[in-house]
Scaffold this motif. Structure first.
Motif, PDB file in Angstrom:
ATOM      1  N   THR A  28       0.912   4.747   9.137  1.00 26.25           N
ATOM      2  CA  THR A  28       0.507   5.239   7.815  1.00 26.25           C
ATOM      3  C   THR A  28       1.676   5.913   7.124  1.00 26.25           C
ATOM      4  N   LYS A  29       2.422   6.726   7.861  1.00 27.62           N
ATOM      5  CA  LYS A  29       3.577   7.395   7.272  1.00 27.62           C
ATOM      6  C   LYS A  29       4.617   6.378   6.823  1.00 27.62           C
ATOM      7  N   ALA A  30       4.830   5.344   7.623  1.00 26.19           N
ATOM      8  CA  ALA A  30       5.801   4.311   7.243  1.00 26.19           C
ATOM      9  C   ALA A  30       5.370   3.603   5.962  1.00 26.19           C
ATOM     10  N   LEU A  31       4.085   3.303   5.856  1.00 26.49           N
ATOM     11  CA  LEU A  31       3.555   2.668   4.645  1.00 26.49           C
ATOM     12  C   LEU A  31       3.773   3.556   3.424  1.00 26.49           C
ATOM     13  N   LEU A  32       3.467   4.839   3.566  1.00 26.65           N
ATOM     14  CA  LEU A  32       3.661   5.783   2.461  1.00 26.65           C
ATOM     15  C   LEU A  32       5.136   5.908   2.094  1.00 26.65           C
ATOM     16  N   ASN A  33       5.985   5.949   3.097  1.00 24.49           N
ATOM     17  CA  ASN A  33       7.431   6.019   2.839  1.00 24.49           C
ATOM     18  C   ASN A  33       7.925   4.810   2.062  1.00 24.49           C
ATOM     19  N   ARG A  34       7.459   3.614   2.443  1.00 23.69           N
ATOM     20  CA  ARG A  34       7.876   2.392   1.736  1.00 23.69           C
ATOM     21  C   ARG A  34       7.412   2.428   0.283  1.00 23.69           C
ATOM     22  N   ALA A  35       6.180   2.835   0.072  1.00 21.02           N
ATOM     23  CA  ALA A  35       5.651   2.882  -1.296  1.00 21.02           C
ATOM     24  C   ALA A  35       6.411   3.915  -2.122  1.00 21.02           C
ATOM     25  N   ALA A  36       6.698   5.065  -1.546  1.00 20.06           N
ATOM     26  CA  ALA A  36       7.445   6.106  -2.263  1.00 20.06           C
ATOM     27  C   ALA A  36       8.842   5.610  -2.621  1.00 20.06           C
ATOM     28  N   ALA A  37       9.502   4.969  -1.670  1.00 17.93           N
ATOM     29  CA  ALA A  37      10.849   4.450  -1.911  1.00 17.93           C
ATOM     30  C   ALA A  37      10.840   3.398  -3.012  1.00 17.93           C
ATOM     31  N   MET A  38       9.796   2.560  -3.011  1.00 19.81           N
ATOM     32  CA  MET A  38       9.689   1.521  -4.031  1.00 19.81           C
ATOM     33  C   MET A  38       9.606   2.136  -5.429  1.00 19.81           C
ATOM     34  N   ARG A  39       8.979   3.306  -5.531  1.00 14.58           N
ATOM     35  CA  ARG A  39       8.870   3.996  -6.824  1.00 14.58           C
ATOM     36  C   ARG A  39      10.027   4.948  -7.087  1.00 14.58           C
ATOM     37  N   GLY A  40      10.954   5.046  -6.144  1.00 11.46           N
ATOM     38  CA  GLY A  40      12.088   5.949  -6.330  1.00 11.46           C
ATOM     39  C   GLY A  40      11.692   7.408  -6.206  1.00 11.46           C
ATOM     40  N   GLN A  41      10.682   7.694  -5.385  1.00 10.61           N
ATOM     41  CA  GLN A  41      10.210   9.060  -5.226  1.00 10.61           C
ATOM     42  C   GLN A  41      10.401   9.515  -3.786  1.00 10.61           C
ATOM     43  N   LYS A  42      10.424  10.829  -3.615  1.00  7.90           N
ATOM     44  CA  LYS A  42      10.376  11.392  -2.274  1.00  7.90           C
ATOM     45  C   LYS A  42       8.945  11.228  -1.778  1.00  7.90           C
ATOM     46  N   LEU A  43       8.778  11.210  -0.457  1.00  3.86           N
ATOM     47  CA  LEU A  43       7.456  11.039   0.136  1.00  3.86           C
ATOM     48  C   LEU A  43       6.480  12.094  -0.376  1.00  3.86           C
TER      49      LEU A  43
END
Length: 101
Positions: A28-43
């Motif tokens: 779950t954390k990895a999924l959230l990290n990928r989505a955050a990175a895709m938006r250019g945001q910190k987790l």
């Protein structure tokens, strides 16, 4: 450690000094990290923005409204006899979804 500031709609700045802690499975954390990175945001930014949006939606879904007797009867009549769907809506609902090809 100095707390970060958040700008409110009014233009004022408020300190971010409350902490929210959660535990998550690694996947779950990895999924959230990928989505955050895709938006250019910190987790933490991504999670807070997403959680806030969902909280607002949950609250908006629970809005109450009050009607006088006449308006209530008209409202119930509309619910009991919804309009027939338009031909465009019927065609749209009959289409196969793009992800189902």
């Amino acid at each position: 450690m100095m707390a970060r500031a958040e700008r409110h709609e009014s233009g004022r700045t408020a300190r971010k000094d409350d902490v929210i802690q959660i535990r998550a499975m690694a996947g779950t954390k990895a999924l959230l990290n990928r989505a955050a990175a895709m938006r250019g945001q910190k987790l933490s930014e991504f999670m807070l923005e997403s959680a806030r949006r969902e909280a607002e939606n949950a609250l908006l879904d629970q809005r109450s409204f009050f009607l006088d007797d006449e308006a209530h009867e008209a409202f119930v009549a509309l619910l009991d006899a919804p309009p027939a769907p338009s031909s465009k809506l019927v065609d749209l609902m009959a289409r196969k979804p793009a992800w189902d090809h």
